[in-house]
Design an enzyme around this catalytic site. Structure first.
Site, PDB file in Angstrom:
ATOM      1  CG  ASP A   1      -2.313   0.883   0.925  1.00 42.25           C
ATOM      2  OD1 ASP A   1      -2.228   1.555  -0.149  1.00 42.25           O
ATOM      3  OD2 ASP A   1      -2.826   0.968   1.919  1.00 42.25           O
TER       4      ASP A   1
ATOM      5  CG  ASP B   1      -2.842   3.471  -3.633  1.00 41.52           C
ATOM      6  OD1 ASP B   1      -3.940   2.993  -4.247  1.00 41.52           O
ATOM      7  OD2 ASP B   1      -2.996   4.645  -2.296  1.00 41.52           O
ATOM      8  CD  GLU B   2      -5.673  -1.023  -1.296  1.00 42.44           C
ATOM      9  OE1 GLU B   2      -5.057  -2.432   0.401  1.00 42.44           O
ATOM     10  OE2 GLU B   2      -6.052  -0.505  -1.070  1.00 42.44           O
TER      11      GLU B   2
END
Length: 475
Positions: free
Chosen positions: A11, A105-106
Site C-alpha cells: 500500500d 496504489d495497492e
C-alpha cells in the site's frame, strides 16, 4: 491457509498527495489535500501532515477546508499517478505472475507463485528489497505487509504505515487479532460495526467468544459465517492476477443542482459519449445501458435497458440513455448523473457484419472527408482552465504548477522536482506565454540497484532528497 508469510500486500503511502509533494518542493512537509475542489467535491487523498488536522479520504472537501484551511488543495493528475503506478506494478510483476491490483496504489502478490519467497526469512528480505526498489524507481514510500493470507497481509500493511514493513508469523494470528476492533475485519463497516456494538461485541476476540451461531443470528447466514471465519484468522482466498471488469461507467457530481430538463438531457448525452470512449479504450462492448440519477433530496434512482446484442456504438448508447432519462422525474433538481454499460463482451453485434461492410466500402470507392470550415468561421476557443496543482510552462520562467486561479488571473509557482522551492508569479489567464505542460519526471536518473542499510527500519520523509520519482515520460 499456507504455513509461511508469502502473501504480500503493498500500500503506497498517501499516494496521490505524496506524488504531489515529490513534484513540488514547496509542499514537502506541508499539509496537502488532493480531490475535487468544487462545493460538492470529496477528498481523494490527504498527506499525513493534513491527517493531523482530521482530514481523511472520502471527506467532503468543504469540511476538509474548515479543518485545515492552510493546506494546499490540488486537483488530481490521474494520468501521472497511473504512470507512476505502472512502474510500481512492474516491480511487483517481476516478483510473481500472481499480482492482484486493487487500485493504483495497492496490490496483493503471491510470492510463492513466483518462487520469490518460501519462508519467513526469504519473504522478509523480498519485502525489504521491494521497498528499497520502489524508493529508487519512484522516490516514494510504500508500506508492506506479509502474512499467510490476504486478510492478514492487508492488516499487516496497515500496521506498517507509514513507510514500514510488518510480518505476521504463522501461528501468531489469533493472538494478534484478538484485541483489535471488529472494524479491522473486511466487510465490517460503520453499520455492521454499530450492530455488533449494540450486541456488546467490539473486539475480534469477542466475536470468537460470541460463537458462530450468534453471529449468524445477528448478521445473517452468509455474513455471519464469513465474519466468524475471519475472526479465527481463516482466509483461503487466492491472489487473482486478472479481475474481469463487470461494467464500465462514468458519472459527474454538479456543484449546483441542475433544474433545466434540457441541460440534464445534454449532460446525459455527454456522459454517454465519455462512457463509450472508456468502453472502446478497454476494447469492450456491452448489452445493458444503465442510467444513474441522484436528485436534490439525495434519493438515487437507477434505470437500465438491455439490448439484443453487445454494442459500443455511441449513437445506440446515447439513445438508450435518453430513453431511460424519459422515465425519471427530475423535478426539484439533479445533483449527480451517471451512465454505465454492463453485460460486457469483447465483440459487438456489428462485428458480425464488419467484413461484408468492408467489402461494400471497397466496391463503392473511397469516401470523401467532410469539408472543414475556414479558420475564421470556427467558433472562438473557450477561456483556458488552469486546475490547481497542474503543470504549466512559461516562455520566460520555465516549468511550474498552478497554485490557483480566478478573476481572470492565474498564480504559478515555478519549481521542479529537483529544484529548491520556487518563486510565485501571477499572470492573466490568457497570457500567450503560458501553456499547459506535461509533468516532469520525479527521478532524473535511475540509481544503480544495491543494498541499502536497514531498509526495513528506514522511515525517511516522503519525497526526500535523492529520490523523487519516475523515469518514464509522463502521460
Amino acid at each position: 491457509m499456507r504455513t509461511a508469510p508469502t502473501i504480500l500486500h503493498l500500500d503506497m503511502d498517501a499516494f496521490f498527495a505524496s506524488v504531489e509533494q515529490a513534484s513540488k518542493p514547496s509542499l514537502r512537509g506541508k499539509a496537502v489535500v488532493v480531490g475535487g475542489l468544487g462545493p460538492r467535491g470529496v477528498v481523494a487523498t490527504a498527506s499525513y501532515e493534513a491527517r493531523v488536522f482530521g482530514v481523511h479520504s472520502a471527506m467532503p472537501m468543504g469540511q476538509a477546508r474548515r479543518l485545515a484551511p492552510n493546506a494546499a488543495y490540488l486537483v488530481p493528475r490521474f494520468g501521472f499517478y497511473k504512470a507512476i503506478s505502472e512502474r510500481v506494478m512492474e516491480l511487483l510483476r517481476a516478483l510473481s505472475p500472481l499480482v492482484e491490483p486493487l487500485s493504483l496504489d495497492e496490490a496483493f502478490v503471491d510470492l510463492e507463485a513466483g518462487e520469490a519467497a518460501w519462508d519467513e526469512q526469504s519473504a522478509r528480505l523480498v519485502g525489504a528489497q521491494l521497498r528499497a526498489d520502489i524508493r529508487a524507481v519512484t522516490g516514494l514510500t510504500g508500506s508492506v505487509g506479509l502474512a499467510a493470507s490476504k486478510m492478514l497481509a492487508k492488516i499487516a500493511s496497515e500496521q506498517a504505515k507509514p513507510d514500514g514493513l510488518v510480518v505476521i508469523e504463522p501461528g501468531t494470528e489469533r493472538a494478534m487479532l484478538a484485541p483489535m476492533s471488529v472494524r479491522t475485519l473486511p466487510g465490517v463497516g460503520p453499520a455492521t460495526g454499530d450492530h455488533l456494538r449494540r450486541a456488546g461485541i467490539t473486539t475480534i476476540e469477542e466475536i470468537v467468544e460470541a460463537g458462530e451461531d450468534e453471529l449468524v443470528r445477528l448478521l445473517g447466514k452468509s455474513h455471519g459465517h464469513g465474519l466468524y471465519a475471519m475472526a479465527l484468522a481463516r482466509d483461503d482466498r487466492p491472489v487473482v492476477a486478472e479481475r474481469e471488469a463487470k461494467s464500465v461507467s462514468v458519472e459527474d457530481t454538479y456543484d449546483v443542482d441542475i433544474h433545466d430538463r434540457v441541460r440534464v438531457g445534454l449532460e446525459v448525452q455527454r456522459l454517454a459519449e465519455r462512457c463509450v470512449r472508456r468502453l472502446r479504450g478497454a476494447g469492450l462492448s456491452g448489452r445493458t445501458i444503465v442510467l444513474k440519477v441522484r436528485r436534490y433530496d439525495f434519493s438515487t434512482l437507477t434505470r437500465s435497458e438491455t439490448l439484443r446484442g453487445p454494442t459500443d456504438d455511441p449513437g445506440v448508447i446515447r439513445e438508450a440513455a435518453a430513453r431511460l432519462l424519459d422515465s425519471v422525474d427530475t423535478t426539484g433538481g439533479v445533483r449527480l448523473l451517471g451512465v454505465g454499460v454492463s453485460g460486457l463482451a469483447d465483440y459487438t453485434q456489428e462485428d458480425l457484419f464488419a467484413q461484408a461492410a468492408g467489402e461494400r466500402t471497397e466496391e463503392l470507392g473511397p469516401v470523401e472527408a467532410p469539408a472543414v470550415a475556414p479558420a475564421e468561421e470556427q467558433p472562438a476557443l473557450a477561456e483556458r482552465r488552469w486546475p490547481a496543482g497542474h503543470d504549466v510552462r512559461h516562455a520566460e520562467f520555465g516549468h511550474g504548477w498552478v497554485q490557483g486561479s480566478g478573476l481572470g488571473r492565474v498564480t504559478v509557482r515555478f519549481e521542479t522536482p529537483g529544484s529548491e522551492p520556487g518563486r510565485v508569479r501571477t499572470f492573466r489567464v490568457d497570457d500567450p506565454d503560458l501553456e499547459p505542460a506535461d509533468p516532469l519526471p520525479l527521478v532524473l536518473s535511475r540509481p544503480q540497484s544495491g543494498p541499502e542499510s536497514g531498509p526495513e527500519d528506514s522511515r525517511g520523509p516522503e519525497g526526500g532528497p535523492g529520490a523523487v520519482g519516475l523515469r518514464s515520460a509522463a502521460p
